[in-house]
Write an enzyme that holds these catalytic residues in place. Structure first.
Site, PDB file in Angstrom:
ATOM      1  N   HIS A   4     -11.647 -29.367 -21.686  1.00  0.00           N
ATOM      2  CA  HIS A   4     -11.278 -30.688 -22.472  1.00  0.00           C
ATOM      3  C   HIS A   4     -11.153 -31.020 -23.660  1.00  0.00           C
ATOM      4  O   HIS A   4     -10.911 -32.535 -24.450  1.00  0.00           O
ATOM      5  CB  HIS A   4     -12.969 -31.898 -22.061  1.00  0.00           C
ATOM      6  CG  HIS A   4     -12.681 -33.102 -22.219  1.00  0.00           C
ATOM      7  ND1 HIS A   4     -11.836 -33.960 -20.827  1.00  0.00           N
ATOM      8  CD2 HIS A   4     -13.443 -34.113 -22.281  1.00  0.00           C
ATOM      9  CE1 HIS A   4     -11.097 -35.475 -21.097  1.00  0.00           C
ATOM     10  NE2 HIS A   4     -12.537 -35.246 -22.222  1.00  0.00           N
ATOM     11  N   SER A  35      -8.531 -38.949 -23.032  1.00  0.00           N
ATOM     12  CA  SER A  35      -9.920 -38.818 -21.994  1.00  0.00           C
ATOM     13  C   SER A  35     -10.038 -40.729 -22.271  1.00  0.00           C
ATOM     14  O   SER A  35      -8.802 -41.524 -22.086  1.00  0.00           O
ATOM     15  CB  SER A  35     -10.984 -38.708 -22.721  1.00  0.00           C
ATOM     16  OG  SER A  35     -12.283 -38.498 -21.479  1.00  0.00           O
ATOM     17  N   ASP A  70     -12.142 -27.899 -17.507  1.00  0.00           N
ATOM     18  CA  ASP A  70     -12.107 -29.301 -17.577  1.00  0.00           C
ATOM     19  C   ASP A  70     -13.655 -29.768 -17.125  1.00  0.00           C
ATOM     20  O   ASP A  70     -13.193 -30.573 -16.052  1.00  0.00           O
ATOM     21  CB  ASP A  70     -11.685 -30.834 -18.596  1.00  0.00           C
ATOM     22  CG  ASP A  70     -11.612 -31.643 -18.946  1.00  0.00           C
ATOM     23  OD1 ASP A  70     -13.168 -32.126 -18.236  1.00  0.00           O
ATOM     24  OD2 ASP A  70     -11.106 -32.270 -19.454  1.00  0.00           O
TER      25      ASP A  70
HETATM   26  N1  LIG Z   1     -20.579 -36.247 -25.897  1.00  0.00           N
HETATM   27  C1  LIG Z   1     -20.836 -35.370 -25.793  1.00  0.00           C
HETATM   28  C2  LIG Z   1     -19.016 -35.295 -25.361  1.00  0.00           C
HETATM   29  C3  LIG Z   1     -17.297 -35.861 -26.081  1.00  0.00           C
HETATM   30  C4  LIG Z   1     -16.140 -35.676 -26.017  1.00  0.00           C
HETATM   31  O1  LIG Z   1     -16.331 -34.676 -25.488  1.00  0.00           O
HETATM   32  N2  LIG Z   1     -15.757 -36.374 -26.810  1.00  0.00           N
HETATM   33  C5  LIG Z   1     -14.342 -35.789 -26.323  1.00  0.00           C
HETATM   34  C6  LIG Z   1     -13.620 -37.395 -25.998  1.00  0.00           C
HETATM   35  S1  LIG Z   1     -14.165 -37.127 -23.950  1.00  0.00           S
HETATM   36  C7  LIG Z   1     -13.402 -36.070 -27.913  1.00  0.00           C
HETATM   37  O2  LIG Z   1     -12.642 -36.033 -28.301  1.00  0.00           O
HETATM   38  N3  LIG Z   1     -15.024 -35.553 -28.735  1.00  0.00           N
HETATM   39  C8  LIG Z   1     -14.619 -35.268 -29.730  1.00  0.00           C
HETATM   40  C9  LIG Z   1     -13.920 -33.327 -30.688  1.00  0.00           C
HETATM   41  O3  LIG Z   1     -13.544 -32.883 -29.728  1.00  0.00           O
HETATM   42  O4  LIG Z   1     -13.756 -33.857 -32.137  1.00  0.00           O
HETATM   43  C10 LIG Z   1     -20.316 -33.918 -26.963  1.00  0.00           C
HETATM   44  O5  LIG Z   1     -20.630 -34.598 -28.026  1.00  0.00           O
HETATM   45  O6  LIG Z   1     -20.067 -33.497 -26.624  1.00  0.00           O
END
Ligand SMILES: N[C@@H](CCC(=O)N[C@@H](CS)C(=O)NCC(=O)O)C(=O)O
Length: 292
Positions: A268, A152, A230
């Site tokens: 995603h 991402s 996604d």
């Molecule tokens: N802020 C939103 C989206 C954040 C999000 O999807 N972040 C991705 C990268 S863009 C991620 O890797 N989140 C951490 C995880 O899944 O461990 C949420 O917390 O739902």
């Protein structure tokens, strides 16, 4: 001279160790943490290839190393993994914690020029210069065998690090990368905040879709994975199709070896990453072990 790296924690995992370090960053002017997976060293002077992973919005140095399921494969292929954090930490900038997609946890891998952010938000220099210099000086890695990957916002980071530094990285791979930040809401917000609204030249210098069109350098292998379920792809935050058009328009496209995969049914999340991470480690391992 004592090491600038302070040990925070260490755990054994497969044939190697996961270590969290802390250090005082000069370019970010704060204390930073990062994780390293180091496969066991066989002889005293052995140096292993190294793979950097850049994480996405809201992440820290922990997400990938804990959730991706990559360590067995790294142990098998004997590749070192370095996972930095996603922004400066513990600094005092008004508004830095107001949004999840800007400020803390969202450094966007640029060197900020806006006066409010510029003293600390220099994640590009951190991940391309300061951190590799520390790792090369204090860990048993071969600086000539280095690759980069990301997810991402970190996919954007991995692409620009490779495209802006021809020959530095042997290979680059991304999961669900933000491919055209100048034209998606996340990127426009970040670039406006860190680089200034009207500074379109600076925006282009950190935009993979703009950079790839002008790429001049040795052969670079890119592996791109994207899930078709996604939500951020559907919301046009990622725009991999713009990047692919730019690859086609690159004058030196014979030097860009791009494998672009659309994965039906995947979203995603780290469940998507877990599913394909071994293929990415295998891809990097081939490039890192090749004699050039
Ligand atoms: N802020 C939103 C989206 C954040 C999000 O999807 N972040 C991705 C990268 S863009 C991620 O890797 N989140 C951490 C995880 O899944 O461990 C949420 O917390 O739902």
């Amino acid at each position: 001279m004592s090491s600038p790296l302070r040990l925070v924690s260490q755990s054994r995992c497969f044939q190697g160790t996961v270590t969290k370090y802390e250090h005082d960053s000069q370019v970010l002017r704060c204390t930073m943490k990062f994780n390293v997976y180091l496969p066991d060293i066989k002889t005293g002077d052995e140096k292993l290839p190294v793979l950097y992973f850049l994480s996405g919005l809201t992440c820290t140095e922990d997400n990938f190393i804990q959730k991706a399921g990559a360590l067995h494969s790294l142990s098998e292929h004997r590749v070192v993994l370095v996972c930095p954090d996603t922004s400066p930490r513990g600094v005092d900038i008004e508004g830095q914690d107001d949004a999840w997609d800007f400020g803390s946890g969202a450094g966007f891998y640029v060197d900020a020029t806006e006066p409010k952010w510029a003293p600390h938000y220099n994640m590009y220099s951190y991940v391309t210069v300061e951190l590799p210099e520390l790792v090369n000086a204090h860990l048993p890695v071969d600086p000539t065998r280095m690759s980069i990957m990301g997810h991402s916002m970190g996919g954007h980071g991995a692409l620009i690090c490779a495209l802006k530094n021809p020959g530095r990285y042997r290979s680059v791979s991304v999961f669900a990368a933000i491919c055209h930040p100048s034209q998606c809401p996340w990127g426009i917000k970040a670039f406006t905040g860190y680089l200034g609204k009207d500074n379109k030249t600076a925006w282009a210098a950190y935009d993979a879709t703009a950079l790839v069109q002008r790429y001049e350098g040795p052969r670079l292998s890119l592996l791109m994975d994207q899930g078709d379920q996604d939500n951020f792809l559907k919301e046009k935050q990622l725009l991999p199709e713009h990047f692919i058009v730019s690859v086609e328009n690159c004058r030196q496209k014979q030097n860009l070896i791009v494998e672009n995969r659309m994965r039906p049914g995947y979203d995603h999340s780290y469940f998507f990453i877990q599913t394909f991470v071994e293929e990415h480690i295998h891809f990097h391992s081939l490039h890192l072990s090749a004699s050039i």
